[in-house]
Scaffold this motif. Sequence first.
Motif: not given
Lengths: 117, 119
Positions: A70-98
């Motif tokens: 309903s919100e067209t969302s796919f948010h990423l969460t984590k309850p408690s951050a760790h130093m090793s989580d520092a990075a770049e994060y990519f959200c990706v959708v798969s393209d469907l082709s007929y």
Amino acid sequence: AQSVTQLDSHVSVSEGTPVLLRCNYSSSYSPSLFWYVQHPNKGLQLLLKYTSAATLVKGINGFEAEFKKSETSFHLTKPSAHMSDAAEYFCVVSDLSYGGSQGNLIFGKGTKLSVKP
Amino acid sequence: ETGVTQTPRHLVMGMTNKKSLKCEQHLGHNAMYWYKQSAKKPLELMFVYSLEERVENNSVPSRFSPECPNSSHLFLHLHTLQPEDSALYLCASSQTGTGDTGYLNTEAFFGQGTRLTVV
């Protein structure tokens, strides 16, 4: 056409606090959605994926994401951050082709996560 | 180890050189991709080989030439590059199969990338 928007280019949190990385998508079909993480000078690693099963998806390293159609969302969460989580994060959708053999992945622009001690 | 191996990891080449990037996947996938990742720009899909068909991407300059001799190997041949071609080049593979509504990819597995510097 499908697209994905990562709403924040940079997120900074303190170690031990929750993480929220936001992602919205547009899709004409039932999409497959993914989150990838990239540490400096490394390739991309799959964190988790949604493929029309349970809407709450659990991934590696304590991350999870919720598919909300309903919100067209796919948010990423984590309850408690760790130093090793520092990075770049990519959200990706798969393209469907007929009618063709092409299927490809549409990447967001990425969100850089910084974790302060 | 992701099952996708890229060589070399680093490459410095002059603008008149000819070089090739190599990618090999050991996952039995039927689709392979080249992506370009430049600083402060989104990941750019360059080429796709899927179900033995190559998908042309008209926005990629002809100085980049892909080759996919079989489903496990993918090359990117480089010639007369420009300094702005300096970037991280990522190879990926996935399994493409038919779903109810068409062709659907599973997740992609990425190699570690080749850091290319054009001088």
